[in-house]
Motif scaffolding. Structure first.
Motif, PDB file in Angstrom:
ATOM      1  N   LEU A  46      21.986 -52.771   9.588  1.00  0.00           N
ATOM      2  CA  LEU A  46      23.563 -52.984  10.138  1.00  0.00           C
ATOM      3  C   LEU A  46      24.327 -51.859   9.242  1.00  0.00           C
ATOM      4  N   ARG A  47      23.988 -51.735   8.009  1.00  0.00           N
ATOM      5  CA  ARG A  47      24.635 -50.689   7.379  1.00  0.00           C
ATOM      6  C   ARG A  47      24.392 -49.172   7.587  1.00  0.00           C
ATOM      7  N   CYS A  48      23.407 -48.827   8.276  1.00  0.00           N
ATOM      8  CA  CYS A  48      22.981 -47.519   8.792  1.00  0.00           C
ATOM      9  C   CYS A  48      23.286 -47.259  10.310  1.00  0.00           C
ATOM     10  N   SER A  49      24.070 -48.424  10.712  1.00  0.00           N
ATOM     11  CA  SER A  49      23.975 -48.175  12.340  1.00  0.00           C
ATOM     12  C   SER A  49      25.698 -47.574  12.634  1.00  0.00           C
ATOM     13  N   PHE A  50      25.849 -46.465  12.475  1.00  0.00           N
ATOM     14  CA  PHE A  50      26.878 -45.599  12.639  1.00  0.00           C
ATOM     15  C   PHE A  50      26.639 -44.222  12.978  1.00  0.00           C
ATOM     16  N   TYR A  51      27.501 -43.463  13.376  1.00  0.00           N
ATOM     17  CA  TYR A  51      27.333 -41.947  13.442  1.00  0.00           C
ATOM     18  C   TYR A  51      27.120 -41.408  12.042  1.00  0.00           C
ATOM     19  N   GLY A  52      26.061 -40.676  11.799  1.00  0.00           N
ATOM     20  CA  GLY A  52      26.249 -39.822  10.445  1.00  0.00           C
ATOM     21  C   GLY A  52      25.782 -38.382  11.094  1.00  0.00           C
ATOM     22  N   GLY A  53      26.711 -37.606  10.635  1.00  0.00           N
ATOM     23  CA  GLY A  53      26.699 -36.185  11.246  1.00  0.00           C
ATOM     24  C   GLY A  53      25.755 -35.116  10.547  1.00  0.00           C
ATOM     25  N   PRO A  54      25.841 -34.016  11.207  1.00  0.00           N
ATOM     26  CA  PRO A  54      24.961 -32.930  10.691  1.00  0.00           C
ATOM     27  C   PRO A  54      25.175 -32.501   9.432  1.00  0.00           C
ATOM     28  N   ASN A  55      24.240 -32.282   8.772  1.00  0.00           N
ATOM     29  CA  ASN A  55      24.148 -31.647   7.362  1.00  0.00           C
ATOM     30  C   ASN A  55      22.878 -31.181   6.951  1.00  0.00           C
ATOM     31  N   PRO A  56      22.441 -30.046   7.787  1.00  0.00           N
ATOM     32  CA  PRO A  56      20.982 -29.471   7.624  1.00  0.00           C
ATOM     33  C   PRO A  56      20.673 -29.041   6.354  1.00  0.00           C
ATOM     34  N   PRO A  57      19.447 -29.481   5.651  1.00  0.00           N
ATOM     35  CA  PRO A  57      19.226 -28.993   4.338  1.00  0.00           C
ATOM     36  C   PRO A  57      18.542 -27.648   4.065  1.00  0.00           C
ATOM     37  N   ASP A  58      18.522 -26.696   5.343  1.00  0.00           N
ATOM     38  CA  ASP A  58      17.651 -25.832   5.071  1.00  0.00           C
ATOM     39  C   ASP A  58      18.163 -24.319   5.779  1.00  0.00           C
ATOM     40  N   LYS A  59      18.669 -24.765   6.978  1.00  0.00           N
ATOM     41  CA  LYS A  59      18.987 -23.485   7.954  1.00  0.00           C
ATOM     42  C   LYS A  59      19.818 -24.168   9.139  1.00  0.00           C
ATOM     43  N   VAL A  60      20.117 -23.219   9.797  1.00  0.00           N
ATOM     44  CA  VAL A  60      21.155 -23.633  11.125  1.00  0.00           C
ATOM     45  C   VAL A  60      20.056 -24.533  11.815  1.00  0.00           C
ATOM     46  N   HIS A  61      20.461 -25.788  12.120  1.00  0.00           N
ATOM     47  CA  HIS A  61      19.709 -26.581  13.274  1.00  0.00           C
ATOM     48  C   HIS A  61      20.605 -26.810  14.394  1.00  0.00           C
ATOM     49  N   ASN A  62      19.643 -27.208  15.533  1.00  0.00           N
ATOM     50  CA  ASN A  62      20.365 -27.365  16.750  1.00  0.00           C
ATOM     51  C   ASN A  62      20.453 -29.010  16.959  1.00  0.00           C
ATOM     52  N   TYR A  63      21.635 -29.688  17.327  1.00  0.00           N
ATOM     53  CA  TYR A  63      21.844 -31.023  17.429  1.00  0.00           C
ATOM     54  C   TYR A  63      22.030 -31.114  18.988  1.00  0.00           C
ATOM     55  N   VAL A  64      21.233 -32.250  19.488  1.00  0.00           N
ATOM     56  CA  VAL A  64      21.298 -32.640  20.806  1.00  0.00           C
ATOM     57  C   VAL A  64      21.767 -34.017  21.182  1.00  0.00           C
ATOM     58  N   GLN A  78      26.244 -49.700  18.190  1.00  0.00           N
ATOM     59  CA  GLN A  78      25.300 -49.100  17.595  1.00  0.00           C
ATOM     60  C   GLN A  78      24.026 -49.089  16.950  1.00  0.00           C
ATOM     61  N   GLY A  79      23.258 -47.949  17.111  1.00  0.00           N
ATOM     62  CA  GLY A  79      21.792 -48.363  16.596  1.00  0.00           C
ATOM     63  C   GLY A  79      21.578 -47.824  15.090  1.00  0.00           C
ATOM     64  N   CYS A  80      20.626 -47.924  14.601  1.00  0.00           N
ATOM     65  CA  CYS A  80      20.201 -47.655  13.096  1.00  0.00           C
ATOM     66  C   CYS A  80      19.870 -46.166  13.231  1.00  0.00           C
ATOM     67  N   THR A  81      20.361 -45.293  12.117  1.00  0.00           N
ATOM     68  CA  THR A  81      20.040 -44.155  12.222  1.00  0.00           C
ATOM     69  C   THR A  81      18.954 -43.724  11.264  1.00  0.00           C
ATOM     70  N   SER A  82      18.580 -42.255  10.936  1.00  0.00           N
ATOM     71  CA  SER A  82      17.323 -42.248  10.099  1.00  0.00           C
ATOM     72  C   SER A  82      17.694 -42.345   8.605  1.00  0.00           C
ATOM     73  N   TRP A  83      19.013 -42.689   8.290  1.00  0.00           N
ATOM     74  CA  TRP A  83      19.317 -42.970   7.156  1.00  0.00           C
ATOM     75  C   TRP A  83      18.547 -44.376   6.432  1.00  0.00           C
ATOM     76  N   TYR A  84      17.942 -44.915   7.523  1.00  0.00           N
ATOM     77  CA  TYR A  84      17.288 -46.332   7.121  1.00  0.00           C
ATOM     78  C   TYR A  84      15.912 -45.695   7.344  1.00  0.00           C
ATOM     79  N   PRO A  85      15.026 -46.197   6.294  1.00  0.00           N
ATOM     80  CA  PRO A  85      15.424 -46.886   4.911  1.00  0.00           C
ATOM     81  C   PRO A  85      15.253 -45.699   3.940  1.00  0.00           C
ATOM     82  N   LYS A  86      15.702 -44.282   4.277  1.00  0.00           N
ATOM     83  CA  LYS A  86      15.715 -43.402   3.178  1.00  0.00           C
ATOM     84  C   LYS A  86      16.813 -43.715   2.228  1.00  0.00           C
ATOM     85  N   ARG A  87      17.826 -43.956   2.812  1.00  0.00           N
ATOM     86  CA  ARG A  87      19.163 -44.016   1.726  1.00  0.00           C
ATOM     87  C   ARG A  87      19.716 -45.518   2.077  1.00  0.00           C
ATOM     88  N   LEU A  88      19.555 -46.020   2.990  1.00  0.00           N
ATOM     89  CA  LEU A  88      20.450 -47.261   3.315  1.00  0.00           C
ATOM     90  C   LEU A  88      19.484 -48.386   3.825  1.00  0.00           C
TER      91      LEU A  88
END
Length: 168
Positions: free
Chosen positions: A105-123, A91-101
């Motif tokens: 290696l700590r950010c190489s996992f699934y981090g699910g949808p949690n849109p901050p503003d409105k309905v988002h489309n996830y692909v 698994q690769g690094c997500t966008s939580w690096y370097p924002k939160r993690l």
């Protein structure tokens, strides 16, 4: 080739795979990965690469948010919660690096949808490849794209919507 997921019903990602799911790690990063299956992969497929992202994050974040990447997948899909339950999954690094993690290696996992503003489309994009990329857990999205360049036999995607918690 096509990608199917029981996690997406009538165009919506089920709550348990994102911010309304309740299962989180690393301070509210929702971690139950969506299941999917790959149907009618092209002849000559050796492995798959997977990218799950949020192109609608460009507005609030300034870039496409990467929620999950997988390299060298040798099966025609993954079960629910594979990000945590399937040993050896690259698994690769997500966008939580370097924002939160601040550790690849700590950010190489699934981090699910949690849109901050409105309905988002996830692909969820799946790339059928003629090789197994030489990547290890912790790779960056750009490294994955460089590794598969010229090796994509076919690609397919499935899109699901997800709403912020307060806009259910």
């Amino acid at each position: 080739m096509r990608v199917e997921s029981d996690a997406i019903v009538d165009g919506w990602i089920a709550d348990r795979f994102g911010g309304r799911g309740g299962e989180s790690i690393e301070e509210r990063i929702f971690s139950r990965s969506i299941p999917f299956r790959i149907v009618d992969a092209p002849e000559g497929t050796v492995s798959y690469a997977v990218v799950f992202d949020d192109p609608d994050a460009v507005g609030p974040q300034g870039f496409v948010w990467i929620h999950w990447t997988v390299s060298g997948l040798m099966t025609d899909g993954l079960p629910e919660n594979a990000s945590r339950d399937v040993p050896g999954l690259v698994q690769g690094c997500t966008s939580w690096y370097p924002k939160r993690l601040n550790d690849r290696l700590r950010c190489s996992f699934y981090g699910g949808p949690n849109p901050p503003d409105k309905v988002h489309n996830y692909v969820l994009k799946v790339y059928a490849l003629d090789l197994v990329p030489d990547l290890e857990t912790g790779f960056m999205h750009d490294e994955l794209m460089a590794a598969i360049e010229g090796h994509v036999l076919e690609q397919a995607s499935v899109t699901g919507k997800y709403a912020p918690r307060e806009k259910q």
